[in-house]
Structures are given as C-alpha cells and as structure tokens.
Write a protein that holds these residues in place. Structure first.
Motif, PDB file in Angstrom:
ATOM      1  N   TYR A 146      -2.870  11.797  10.176  1.00  0.00           N
ATOM      2  CA  TYR A 146      -2.257  10.559   9.697  1.00  0.00           C
ATOM      3  C   TYR A 146      -1.908   9.696  10.912  1.00  0.00           C
ATOM      4  O   TYR A 146      -1.571  10.213  11.977  1.00  0.00           O
ATOM      5  CB  TYR A 146      -0.979  10.850   8.919  1.00  0.00           C
ATOM      6  N   GLY A 173       0.793  -1.223   0.000  1.00  0.00           N
ATOM      7  CA  GLY A 173       0.000   0.000   0.000  1.00  0.00           C
ATOM      8  C   GLY A 173       0.826   1.275   0.000  1.00  0.00           C
ATOM      9  O   GLY A 173       2.029   1.274  -0.289  1.00  0.00           O
ATOM     10  N   ASP A 174       0.163   2.370   0.370  1.00  0.00           N
ATOM     11  CA  ASP A 174       0.778   3.696   0.285  1.00  0.00           C
ATOM     12  C   ASP A 174       1.798   3.966   1.385  1.00  0.00           C
ATOM     13  O   ASP A 174       2.560   4.939   1.305  1.00  0.00           O
ATOM     14  CB  ASP A 174      -0.308   4.786   0.353  1.00  0.00           C
ATOM     15  N   HIS A 175       1.802   3.121   2.420  1.00  0.00           N
ATOM     16  CA  HIS A 175       2.657   3.406   3.579  1.00  0.00           C
ATOM     17  C   HIS A 175       3.665   2.272   3.835  1.00  0.00           C
ATOM     18  O   HIS A 175       3.960   1.953   4.988  1.00  0.00           O
ATOM     19  CB  HIS A 175       1.797   3.639   4.818  1.00  0.00           C
TER      20      HIS A 175
END
Length: 355
Positions: free
Chosen positions: A317, A236-238
């Motif tokens: 976040y 994913g994005d992280h």
C-alpha cells in the motif's frame, strides 16, 4: 527476529535447492518482520539493510535456480556472460516488504546473436515467473528483464542508451533515470560497469541532459501545504490519507538522484548518495543530517503503510492515514515534508546556477 536469526534465514535461502523451500522462507521472513514490533523501534536504516539483504538473497538464489532449470531442460548453460540488474527501489536497496519486480539483463556480444537473445529471453522469463511464485509481483510498466527492451546485448544497450540521450523526450529521459538506479545483483559486474561508464559519459557528452531531467525529477509534489497542513485524498477508498510513496518518499529519492548525477556520483542508494553529496561539499553536516532523517522517516512510513497478499503475491500500500501516527511523529513528518520540498528547490537552484 534478531540479526543472528536473519543470518540463519539468509543461509537457509542460499542453501535451498527447490522453489517451494524459497517460498516457505519468504513467507517466514514476511511473518517475522510483521510480528516483531521491536524491529520497527530500532534503527530504520539497519532494518532497511536487513530487509534488502534478504530480498537480495532470494533473488540471487532464484537466478541460480533458473540457470539450473535451463540446463535441466536441455537448453544448456548461458552461452555468454551476463549481468542481471535490479532497478527501481531494488536497485536503490530500498525495497519494502512488498515491492514488485524491476529488472534488466545485459549479455556479452556473441556471434550467434539471435540464438543468444532467444536463450536469455527464455532464461529471464523463468527468473521473472519464479520470482512471482515467491510473491514478487511483475512490474506494471513492464520494466522487466523478460521484456526484449530490457534484455539486450552490450552493444544493443549502448545503442539504446545513445538513442535515449539523443531523443531526450519525456519517455527517453524516464528510461535514463531508471538506468541511473541500476545495480548488478548477479553475473558479470564488469559487463554492467562498462554500461554504467557509457551512461555516465553520455551525461557529460549531452550537456543538456541534466536540464532535461528536471521535469521528470520534480513531477511528484510533496504532500504538505503552504500552511504546513497535510494534502490528503479527498475522494475514494483512502479519504484523509496521504500518499507516503509518491507524496513523500519519491520526491526526496528523485531529487537526491538528480543532485548525485549532477555531481558525478555513481552510488545508487539514497543514503549513500546523501553521504557522498556531503563529502563533496554539496551539503553541510547540518543539512545532511536533516535530509537523512527525513528520508529515513519516509522509509519507515512506507513499511508502516503495509501490504496485502493477492493471488499469492505480496502487494504494498502507498496510502497512510496520519491518524495512525502519534503527535510527535506527525510533527516530525510535517517538518520532514518541508525538508523534502527544500531538496526539490535545491535541484531547481542548482540547475539555474549552471545555466
């Protein structure tokens, strides 16, 4: 932004009489914290107190403006006394720069019950929508004062709490744990205190409840492996990031809350709960200090994770890449995550001792 500037900002908030003024002050607050690097080098406990003091002032003023709006629209003043509650991180006085809304309302039993309920549902809708205009996102789980489930009379709240104690299923236990973090931010403190007392009496009457709370309490695992390595996102994005909210902060918060409920401690902030647990002899001075320092680093990392603005609202976040930390902080974090696991084990050990 020093303490004196915070004091002026708080006074400006409390003296504001229009929502656009409050939004401007909220934006000024966000920018000042973001730009002042020295604040993040000072005591994180003091910074947390300052941040939450400003959030409280913004929320209190918004509730006051909502009352004025009700009168201005011909709906009149509150027909009964009420207590406006903050839940979640706001209830624990641990909001970041971008926390969402978690709230509830209790109003005094009233003869015109349906009209009174309608009044407070309209009132809370105004509070929630006005807070959204100030940049506070609504709660994804709808744990909010404008939801009928969280906006009820004193007798209805008692009936609901009783039902949750009786059901003792996952969702009911989750709701009881949410209530455990509640504090009154505006209105009648005594009204909330009666509900809090009823809640605490329920924990005594339903002797299995603390055991039922264990699964909910330890559901989030600390993001450190058996060899001391970080457990990071693999997809994913992280990718390469750790979840500083659910993988470090929440495990300590939940465990300290359970230990406090088990010791009949009424405080809601994690720092206050830790101090009371030490005073009651649940923690040694050494353990208290290490758990307190561990928790404070988790608060610091939540602020470091940052936020963004979306549709006029500040959204936080929860993921943070350890590469953003220096070697000393990484070393402390690995140690403090192990302390987080240690506190979770204390919960299981304490429960086993009472069986």
């Amino acid at each position: 932004m020093g303490v004196g500037t915070f004091t002026k900002l708080k006074n400006d908030i409390l003296n504001a009489d229009q929502l656009p003024q409050l939004r401007s002050l909220r934006d000024q607050f966000q920018l000042s914290i973001q730009q002042n690097e020295q604040l993040h080098k000072d005591s994180i406990a003091e910074l947390n107190n300052l941040i939450n003091d400003i959030h409280d002032a913004l929320i209190v003023k918004t509730i006051s403006l909502a009352e004025i709006r009700m009168v201005g629209e011909g709906l009149g003043p509150p027909p009964a006394s009420y207590s406006y509650l903050l839940l979640g991180s706001a209830g624990r006085s641990e909001q970041t720069m971008a926390s969402d809304q978690d709230s509830a309302l209790i109003y005094e039993d009233h003869t015109a019950s349906e009209k009174t309920k309608a009044y407070f549902l309209t009132f809370t809708q105004y509070v929630v929508s006005m807070l959204m205009e100030l940049g506070y996102p609504p709660c994804d789980g709808k744990v909010q004062s404008n939801e009928s489930m969280w906006c009820q009379s004193e007798s209805e709240w008692k009936e609901k709490l009783e039902q949750w104690f009786q059901d003792a299923d996952w969702e009911s236990v989750r709701y009881l744990l949410i209530v455990a973090d509640a504090r009154c931010i505006a209105g009648d403190d005594l009204l909330f205190n009666r509900i809090r007392t009823f809640f605490e009496q329920g924990l005594v009457r339903y002797t299995n409840m603390l055991e039922r709370m264990i699964e909910n309490t330890v559901q989030h695992k600390v993001v450190v492996g058996i060899f001391g390595q970080f457990i990071t996102d693999r997809y994913g994005d992280h990718v390469g990031s750790i979840d500083v909210k659910y993988g470090s902060y929440i495990p300590i918060v939940n465990s300290v809350r359970w230990l406090s409920l088990n010791a009949a401690i009424s405080e809601t902030s994690t720092l206050s709960r830790l101090e009371k647990l030490k005073e009651r002899g649940q923690f040694s001075e050494e353990d208290y200090e290490k758990y307190r320092k561990a928790f404070l680093q988790m608060l610091s990392l939540r602020l470091l994770a940052g936020y963004h603005e979306e549709d006029g609202m500040y959204k936080g976040y929860s993921k943070l890449n350890p590469k953003r930390l220096d070697s000393d902080e990484i070393k402390r974090l690995k140690r403090n995550l192990r302390y987080g696991k240690e506190v979770q084990k204390l919960v299981l050990k304490e429960m086993a001792r009472h069986k």
